[in-house]
Design a protein around this motif. Structure first.
Motif, PDB file in Angstrom:
ATOM      1  N   HIS A  63      65.258  72.921  34.442  1.00 61.39           N
ATOM      2  CA  HIS A  63      64.753  73.735  33.327  1.00 61.39           C
ATOM      3  C   HIS A  63      65.535  75.038  33.218  1.00 61.39           C
ATOM      4  O   HIS A  63      65.952  75.437  32.136  1.00 61.39           O
ATOM      5  CB  HIS A  63      63.271  74.075  33.550  1.00 61.39           C
ATOM      6  CG  HIS A  63      62.334  72.999  33.088  1.00 61.39           C
ATOM      7  ND1 HIS A  63      62.340  72.495  31.811  1.00 61.39           N
ATOM      8  CD2 HIS A  63      61.328  72.337  33.731  1.00 61.39           C
ATOM      9  CE1 HIS A  63      61.389  71.571  31.691  1.00 61.39           C
ATOM     10  NE2 HIS A  63      60.765  71.452  32.845  1.00 61.39           N
ATOM     11  N   GLY A 102      53.337  73.125  35.117  1.00 56.46           N
ATOM     12  CA  GLY A 102      52.973  73.329  36.515  1.00 56.46           C
ATOM     13  C   GLY A 102      53.428  74.653  37.104  1.00 56.46           C
ATOM     14  O   GLY A 102      53.009  75.017  38.202  1.00 56.46           O
ATOM     15  N   GLY A 133      51.513  76.783  30.816  1.00 57.71           N
ATOM     16  CA  GLY A 133      51.366  75.527  30.080  1.00 57.71           C
ATOM     17  C   GLY A 133      50.010  74.883  30.344  1.00 57.71           C
ATOM     18  O   GLY A 133      49.373  74.340  29.437  1.00 57.71           O
ATOM     19  N   PHE A 152      47.460  76.613  28.311  1.00 58.68           N
ATOM     20  CA  PHE A 152      47.525  76.102  26.927  1.00 58.68           C
ATOM     21  C   PHE A 152      46.808  74.754  26.843  1.00 58.68           C
ATOM     22  O   PHE A 152      45.998  74.527  25.944  1.00 58.68           O
ATOM     23  CB  PHE A 152      48.989  75.911  26.502  1.00 58.68           C
ATOM     24  CG  PHE A 152      49.555  77.075  25.709  1.00 58.68           C
ATOM     25  CD1 PHE A 152      49.345  77.162  24.339  1.00 58.68           C
ATOM     26  CD2 PHE A 152      50.301  78.070  26.322  1.00 58.68           C
ATOM     27  CE1 PHE A 152      49.867  78.218  23.594  1.00 58.68           C
ATOM     28  CE2 PHE A 152      50.824  79.129  25.599  1.00 58.68           C
ATOM     29  CZ  PHE A 152      50.613  79.209  24.234  1.00 58.68           C
ATOM     30  N   ASP A 153      47.106  73.859  27.794  1.00 67.49           N
ATOM     31  CA  ASP A 153      46.542  72.509  27.739  1.00 67.49           C
ATOM     32  C   ASP A 153      45.024  72.518  27.925  1.00 67.49           C
ATOM     33  O   ASP A 153      44.290  71.830  27.211  1.00 67.49           O
ATOM     34  CB  ASP A 153      47.190  71.617  28.809  1.00 67.49           C
ATOM     35  CG  ASP A 153      48.673  71.383  28.523  1.00 67.49           C
ATOM     36  OD1 ASP A 153      49.093  71.567  27.373  1.00 67.49           O
ATOM     37  OD2 ASP A 153      49.410  71.032  29.463  1.00 67.49           O
ATOM     38  N   GLY A 201      49.309  71.897  24.417  1.00 66.18           N
ATOM     39  CA  GLY A 201      50.097  73.099  24.120  1.00 66.18           C
ATOM     40  C   GLY A 201      50.643  73.164  22.705  1.00 66.18           C
ATOM     41  O   GLY A 201      50.309  74.075  21.933  1.00 66.18           O
ATOM     42  N   PRO A 202      51.467  72.176  22.319  1.00 65.70           N
ATOM     43  CA  PRO A 202      52.034  72.208  20.969  1.00 65.70           C
ATOM     44  C   PRO A 202      50.963  72.115  19.886  1.00 65.70           C
ATOM     45  O   PRO A 202      51.089  72.727  18.825  1.00 65.70           O
ATOM     46  CB  PRO A 202      52.958  71.001  20.922  1.00 65.70           C
ATOM     47  CG  PRO A 202      53.066  70.460  22.294  1.00 65.70           C
ATOM     48  CD  PRO A 202      52.028  71.093  23.148  1.00 65.70           C
ATOM     49  N   ALA A 235      49.399  75.513  19.457  1.00 64.66           N
ATOM     50  CA  ALA A 235      50.334  76.402  18.762  1.00 64.66           C
ATOM     51  C   ALA A 235      50.317  76.113  17.260  1.00 64.66           C
ATOM     52  O   ALA A 235      50.372  77.034  16.434  1.00 64.66           O
ATOM     53  CB  ALA A 235      51.736  76.229  19.327  1.00 64.66           C
ATOM     54  N   GLY A 291      58.614  73.880  29.187  1.00 61.46           N
ATOM     55  CA  GLY A 291      57.916  73.476  27.965  1.00 61.46           C
ATOM     56  C   GLY A 291      57.401  74.608  27.087  1.00 61.46           C
ATOM     57  O   GLY A 291      57.559  74.583  25.864  1.00 61.46           O
ATOM     58  N   VAL A 292      56.798  75.627  27.701  1.00 65.20           N
ATOM     59  CA  VAL A 292      56.205  76.722  26.903  1.00 65.20           C
ATOM     60  C   VAL A 292      57.284  77.581  26.234  1.00 65.20           C
ATOM     61  O   VAL A 292      57.003  78.272  25.249  1.00 65.20           O
ATOM     62  CB  VAL A 292      55.249  77.578  27.787  1.00 65.20           C
ATOM     63  CG1 VAL A 292      54.563  78.667  26.968  1.00 65.20           C
ATOM     64  CG2 VAL A 292      54.192  76.702  28.450  1.00 65.20           C
ATOM     65  N   ALA A 330      59.350  76.548  24.339  1.00 64.61           N
ATOM     66  CA  ALA A 330      59.508  76.020  22.974  1.00 64.61           C
ATOM     67  C   ALA A 330      58.588  76.751  22.010  1.00 64.61           C
ATOM     68  O   ALA A 330      58.735  76.628  20.786  1.00 64.61           O
ATOM     69  CB  ALA A 330      59.178  74.530  22.957  1.00 64.61           C
ATOM     70  N   ASN A 331      57.648  77.534  22.529  1.00 64.74           N
ATOM     71  CA  ASN A 331      56.668  78.220  21.685  1.00 64.74           C
ATOM     72  C   ASN A 331      57.343  79.271  20.793  1.00 64.74           C
ATOM     73  O   ASN A 331      57.979  80.198  21.286  1.00 64.74           O
ATOM     74  CB  ASN A 331      55.601  78.875  22.569  1.00 64.74           C
ATOM     75  CG  ASN A 331      54.479  79.481  21.750  1.00 64.74           C
ATOM     76  OD1 ASN A 331      54.602  80.602  21.275  1.00 64.74           O
ATOM     77  ND2 ASN A 331      53.410  78.744  21.564  1.00 64.74           N
ATOM     78  N   THR A 377      61.302  71.110  26.876  1.00 65.77           N
ATOM     79  CA  THR A 377      60.378  70.189  27.553  1.00 65.77           C
ATOM     80  C   THR A 377      61.208  69.228  28.425  1.00 65.77           C
ATOM     81  O   THR A 377      62.441  69.262  28.388  1.00 65.77           O
ATOM     82  CB  THR A 377      59.547  69.415  26.494  1.00 65.77           C
ATOM     83  OG1 THR A 377      60.436  68.971  25.476  1.00 65.77           O
ATOM     84  CG2 THR A 377      58.494  70.298  25.865  1.00 65.77           C
ATOM     85  N   ASP A 378      60.528  68.391  29.199  1.00 65.72           N
ATOM     86  CA  ASP A 378      61.240  67.552  30.162  1.00 65.72           C
ATOM     87  C   ASP A 378      62.271  66.638  29.479  1.00 65.72           C
ATOM     88  O   ASP A 378      61.980  66.042  28.437  1.00 65.72           O
ATOM     89  CB  ASP A 378      60.229  66.709  30.954  1.00 65.72           C
ATOM     90  CG  ASP A 378      59.395  67.580  31.868  1.00 65.72           C
ATOM     91  OD1 ASP A 378      59.733  68.760  32.043  1.00 65.72           O
ATOM     92  OD2 ASP A 378      58.397  67.073  32.411  1.00 65.72           O
TER      93      ASP A 378
HETATM   94  O1  KG4 Z   1      58.391  71.604  31.124  1.00 68.53           O
HETATM   95  P1  KG4 Z   1      57.387  70.668  30.606  1.00 68.53           P
HETATM   96  O2  KG4 Z   1      57.795  69.695  29.540  1.00 68.53           O
HETATM   97  O3  KG4 Z   1      56.776  69.814  31.761  1.00 68.53           O
HETATM   98  C1  KG4 Z   1      56.508  70.354  33.009  1.00 68.53           C
HETATM   99  O4  KG4 Z   1      57.471  70.465  33.819  1.00 68.53           O
HETATM  100  O5  KG4 Z   1      55.337  70.706  33.220  1.00 68.53           O
HETATM  101  O6  KG4 Z   1      56.184  71.565  30.094  1.00 68.53           O
HETATM  102  C2  KG4 Z   1      55.044  71.000  29.520  1.00 68.53           C
HETATM  103  C3  KG4 Z   1      54.109  72.115  29.140  1.00 68.53           C
HETATM  104  C4  KG4 Z   1      52.754  71.589  28.707  1.00 68.53           C
HETATM  105  O7  KG4 Z   1      51.753  72.340  29.350  1.00 68.53           O
HETATM  106  C5  KG4 Z   1      52.778  71.806  27.211  1.00 68.53           C
HETATM  107  O8  KG4 Z   1      51.510  71.988  26.663  1.00 68.53           O
HETATM  108  C6  KG4 Z   1      53.612  73.057  27.093  1.00 68.53           C
HETATM  109  O9  KG4 Z   1      54.626  72.879  28.051  1.00 68.53           O
HETATM  110  N1  KG4 Z   1      54.195  73.238  25.742  1.00 68.53           N
HETATM  111  C7  KG4 Z   1      53.866  74.250  24.914  1.00 68.53           C
HETATM  112  C8  KG4 Z   1      54.612  74.054  23.724  1.00 68.53           C
HETATM  113  N2  KG4 Z   1      55.374  72.933  23.881  1.00 68.53           N
HETATM  114  C9  KG4 Z   1      55.097  72.448  25.133  1.00 68.53           C
HETATM  115  N3  KG4 Z   1      53.021  75.277  25.065  1.00 68.53           N
HETATM  116  C10 KG4 Z   1      52.917  76.145  24.042  1.00 68.53           C
HETATM  117  N4  KG4 Z   1      53.573  76.036  22.875  1.00 68.53           N
HETATM  118  C11 KG4 Z   1      54.439  75.012  22.672  1.00 68.53           C
HETATM  119  N5  KG4 Z   1      55.099  74.899  21.507  1.00 68.53           N
END
Ligand code: KG4
Ligand code: ZN
Length: 343
Positions: free
Chosen positions: A115, A138, A163, A166-167, A180-181, A184, A270-271, A273-274, A301-302
Motif C-alpha cells: 500500500h 485493518g 476503514g 467506516f465499515d 466505507g465507499p 462516503a 483503502g480509505v 480513496a476517500n 484498495t487491495d
Molecule cells: O486497503 P484495503 O482495500 O484493504 C485492507 O487492507 O484492509 O482497505 C479497505 C478499507 C475498508 O474498510 C473500506 O471501507 C475502506 O477501505 N474504503 C473507504 C473508501 N474506499 C474504501 N473508506 C472511506 N471512503 C472510501 N471511498
C-alpha cells in the motif's frame, strides 16, 4: 526484471505484472464482494476457497494482457502478511510453487508496504523522504519513510482502524458491506453542520488515533431516532461522521509533517480513496507549503500491482524467500529490512 505480483490477503484476488524498465504491464482483480455481501462481512473460509478458484484464470489473463509466457517472468511476489491466515496461505502456496516450477526467485511481501509504495506507480511519484498515512480496513498508521524499507512508526490507532470505523458505522446506518465507499456516497448529500461528532485525541499531543468511541457516538444518535430516522438524517449522520474522521486524520498528518520537518505526505490504503480526505489534505497542506501524494482509486484498495511493485524493488535488490511457504498474520512494518529503490 518482470515480476508477477499476487495479492490474496483478504477479499480480493489481485494479480499484476510489473517490469522494472517498462512499468506496469498488466493487472487483473477479482472482488469477492458478492460472495460475502449476504453475511455482512468477510467469511475467511469462503475467501480462501474463492482465491483458489480465481488464481489460475487471473494468471492466464495478466499473461495474455502483457503478451507474455510464464517463462518470461523473472520473479514472483506474493502477499505474505498481515491478513487472513488461510487467504494468505493460498497466494503464498501458489506463488512459491509457480516460482519453484519456473526456477525463479519468489518473495513474500508485506501488504502494508505494498500500500505504502502504490503511489510510486503514478506518473508523478513522491520523492523520499515523506510521511505516510496508511489507512486501510485493518491499519491506521503514520510512518516516517526515508527509503524502501526505512520505516519509523510515528503513531497508530489504539483501537479500530479508520476503514473499520467506516465499515462499522456504515453497518449501523443500515448500509450494505463493504460500508466505507457506501457511507462516503451517502455523505455526499448530507448536511455537514447538523451533527458534530468528536475529533478523538486531537486536543492532546501525540500522533496516535482512536476511532472506536466515534462509532459509539454515532450509535447513540441512531438509537435516538430509532425507526423514525428518515433518509436525510441518515445522510446527515454519515456526513458528520465522515467529516470527523477526515478532520482527525488531517490534523494528525499536518502535525506529523511539522514535527518531523517533512514537506511530502503520502496517503495509502483503502480509505485514501476517500475524496473528502484527499481534498481536505490538499487544502490544509497547501497552507504550510507541503504536498499530498496518492494513487488512483483502484491502487488505493487491495490490488496485485502494489505487491508486484514492492516485490520488484526487493527482488531486484537480491532479496528472496527460501523454499518454505511462509506467511505471517501479524508482521510489524518497521521490522522489514532496508533496501535502495530500483529507479
Ligand atoms: O486497503 P484495503 O482495500 O484493504 C485492507 O487492507 O484492509 O482497505 C479497505 C478499507 C475498508 O474498510 C473500506 O471501507 C475502506 O477501505 N474504503 C473507504 C473508501 N474506499 C474504501 N473508506 C472511506 N471512503 C472510501 N471511498
Ligand atoms: Zn489492504
Amino acid at each position: 526484471m518482470r515480476v508477477l505480483g499476487i495479492e490474496t490477503s483478504c477479499d480480493e484476488t489481485g494479480l499484476a505484472i510489473y517490469d522494472t524498465q517498462a512499468g506496469l504491464l498488466a493487472e487483473a482483480l477479482h472482488s469477492q464482494v458478492d460472495l460475502h455481501a449476504a453475511y455482512g462481512g468477510v467469511v475467511p473460509e469462503l475467501a480462501s476457497r474463492d482465491h483458489i478458484r480465481r488464481l489460475l484464470p487471473l494468471l492466464e489473463q495478466v499473461l495474455a494482457e502483457a503478451k507474455l509466457d510464464r517463462r518470461d517472468l523473472d520473479g514472483i511476489a506474493y502477499t505474505a502478511g498481515p491478513g487472513l491466515a488461510g487467504a494468505l496461505m493460498v497466494g503464498a502456496a501458489f506463488g512459491r510453487s509457480l516460482a519453484w516450477a519456473l526456477g525463479i526467485p519468489a518473495l513474500g511481501v508485506h501488504h502494508m508496504e505494498g500500500h505504502l509504495l502504490a503511489p510510486m506507480l503514478e506518473p508523478e511519484p513522491p520523492a523520499f523522504p515523506f510521511i505516510a498515512l496508511l489507512v486501510s480496513g485493518g491499519h491506521t498508521q503514520l510512518v516516517d519513510v526515508t527509503g524502501v524499507g526505512c520505516y519509523r512508526m510515528l503513531g497508530e490507532s489504539l483501537d479500530d482502524a479508520a476503514g473499520e470505523a467506516f465499515d462499522k458505522t456504515a453497518k449501523l446506518l443500515g448500509l450494505p458491506y463493504p460500508g466505507g465507499p457506501e457511507l462516503a456516497r451517502l455523505a455526499e448529500s448530507g448536511d455537514p453542520t447538523r451533527f458534530r461528532f468528536p475529533r478523538p485525541m486531537t486536543d492532546r499531543p501525540g500522533l496516535d488515533f482512536s476511532f472506536s468511541g466515534l462509532k459509539t457516538r454515532v450509535l447513540t444518535e441512531v438509537q435516538k431516532f430509532g425507526e423514525t430516522m428518515d433518509a436525510a438524517t441518515r445522510a446527515d449522520i454519515a456526513r458528520g461522521f465522515e467529516e470527523a474522521v477526515v478532520e482527525t486524520l488531517a490534523i494528525k498528518c499536518e502535525r506529523a509533517l511539522q514535527e518531523h520537518g517533512r514537506t511530502r505526505l503520502v496517503i495509502a490504503g483503502g480509505v485514501s480513496a476517500n475524496k473528502r480526505l484527499r481534498k481536505d489534505l490538499e487544502t490544509r497542506l497547501k497552507k504550510i507549503g507541503a504536498g499530498v501524494f496518492y494513487a488512483r482509486p483502484a491502487l488505493c484498495t487491495d490490488n496485485g500491482a502494489m505487491i508486484a511493485y514492492a516485490g520488484a524493488c526487493r527482488l531486484a535488490a537480491g532479496e528472496q524467500s527460501d523454499l518454505d511457504i511462509g506467511t505471517r498474520a501479524r508482521w510489524p512494518l518497521d521490522s522489514l529490512p532496508a533496501i535502495e529503490p530500483v529507479a
